[in-house]
Design a protein around this motif. Sequence first.
Motif, mmCIF file in Angstrom:
data_model
loop_
_atom_site.group_PDB
_atom_site.id
_atom_site.type_symbol
_atom_site.label_atom_id
_atom_site.label_comp_id
_atom_site.label_asym_id
_atom_site.label_seq_id
_atom_site.Cartn_x
_atom_site.Cartn_y
_atom_site.Cartn_z
ATOM 1 N N THR A 1 0.845 -1.189 0.000
ATOM 2 C CA THR A 1 0.000 0.000 0.000
ATOM 3 C C THR A 1 0.883 1.243 0.000
ATOM 4 O OG1 THR A 1 -1.611 -1.216 1.316
ATOM 5 C CG2 THR A 1 -1.888 1.160 1.194
ATOM 6 N N ALA A 2 0.485 2.254 -0.784
ATOM 7 C CA ALA A 2 1.334 3.431 -0.974
ATOM 8 C C ALA A 2 0.656 4.708 -0.489
ATOM 9 C CB ALA A 2 1.699 3.575 -2.454
ATOM 10 N N GLU A 3 1.480 5.591 0.074
ATOM 11 C CA GLU A 3 0.998 6.927 0.440
ATOM 12 C C GLU A 3 2.136 7.921 0.280
ATOM 13 O OE1 GLU A 3 0.576 7.377 4.978
ATOM 14 O OE2 GLU A 3 0.498 5.208 4.619
ATOM 15 N N VAL A 4 1.774 9.178 0.141
ATOM 16 C CA VAL A 4 2.773 10.224 -0.044
ATOM 17 C C VAL A 4 3.579 10.396 1.242
ATOM 18 C CG1 VAL A 4 3.095 12.689 -0.482
ATOM 19 C CG2 VAL A 4 1.386 11.407 -1.779
ATOM 20 N N HIS A 5 4.874 10.620 1.090
ATOM 21 C CA HIS A 5 5.748 10.828 2.243
ATOM 22 C C HIS A 5 5.236 12.022 3.056
ATOM 23 C CE1 HIS A 5 9.411 11.628 4.560
ATOM 24 N NE2 HIS A 5 9.871 10.456 4.177
ATOM 25 N N PRO A 6 5.241 11.926 4.388
ATOM 26 C CA PRO A 6 4.659 12.988 5.210
ATOM 27 C C PRO A 6 5.489 14.260 5.311
ATOM 28 C CG PRO A 6 5.632 11.307 6.617
ATOM 29 C CD PRO A 6 5.703 10.779 5.206
ATOM 30 N N CYS A 7 6.723 14.236 4.805
ATOM 31 C CA CYS A 7 7.603 15.395 4.976
ATOM 32 C C CYS A 7 7.974 16.047 3.651
ATOM 33 C CB CYS A 7 8.861 14.988 5.734
ATOM 34 S SG CYS A 7 8.560 14.464 7.424
#
Length: 399
Positions: free
Chosen positions: A328-334
Amino acid sequence: MTHPSDRQQAVRNLYNTYPFPPEPLLDEPPPGYNWRWHWQAAYNFCTGRKPSTDKIRILDAGCGTGVGTEYLIHLNPAAEIVGIDLSEGALEVAEKRCQQSGVRDHHTAPVTFKRLPIEQATELEGEFDLINCVGVLHHMPDPIQGIQALAQKLAPGGIFHIFVYAELGRWEIQLMQEAIAILQADKRGDYIDGVKVGRQIFANLPENSRLVQYDKERWSLENHRDASFADMYVHPQEVDYNIKTLFELIDASGLEFVGFSNPQFWELERLVGKEPELIERAKNLDERSRYRLIELLDTTISHYEFFLCKPPLAKMDWSDDQTLTEATAEVHPCLNGWPSQSLFDYDYQLVSLNDTEFQFMQACDGTKTIGEISQALGVGLDLGRSLQARQLIMLTPKI
């Protein structure tokens, strides 16, 4: 030779005189941040994957006036956070800082500060998943004792972020420290007098003095504050490292070296990359010899920042297509500037995304897998693999 307890008391006196860091207190959460204080980002850097939980325990060891602690609270709302320091004056500022900015208002887990020397960290209850120790160990009478005490409090699979001084890039600072000490004579330990003497020296040295030029180029913007000047030039206890002594410290901790948290700085190619023969000669060097070569060729390195871990710390290998497809993929938080095709990455480096990369990242919402996104956009898995390697997205493997 003074007794370690006397040197510890001298350090305590310095920071009670000049609480450090001297950053002003704010009426709002702090601006910007260092990704090393963000649990998800730090864990992703060390392991190549998003952590399985945010409900962790964080120790800010040698928290001073709470500048780093404030960020830890702000960036990790579900984490229990403990800040320790030997200076009661600094801790008073830390408490006020984190209250005044409002970061504690939205924090769902306990935040506590305690006056406790790092040598006595073993007295703390429980273990910590993340320990942050920035600019502290090199000011201890016995850094090995300090790192060993903290290592005992690191949970298995936990990570430990450290920042210590490097001797080659601080050579001019060492000279000025000694010069001030000589002129202070029996007034050593009077830190207000030490700052006065140091400023008089700088004001009267010739403009072409190497000491003056180095301070102007590297440190003068922060050293206009007396607390910063005192911390740099009249500190009663400092150990500066080189690669050999740094790894002696690391080895003594019993922990595993994960890597420098500024890895691009430790690439030989940035220094001699135009000469393939030199790069070829260096290929068979062991890791520590390679690092030593780099610091010999770049004498501006004034500190080391790195992660250690307490095994087992599982590191993901995304080379297997099936494993990557199911993640599962998500945008990096920083990321700074997202969503945009022109943004700054986790390390504040400018990134320009092409149309396909931008579309791919927009689809990384924390529910879709790399396989689903790749199929929907009609692209290969290597695009997702590339974005993960650049730490523009974070991945969670299928359980």
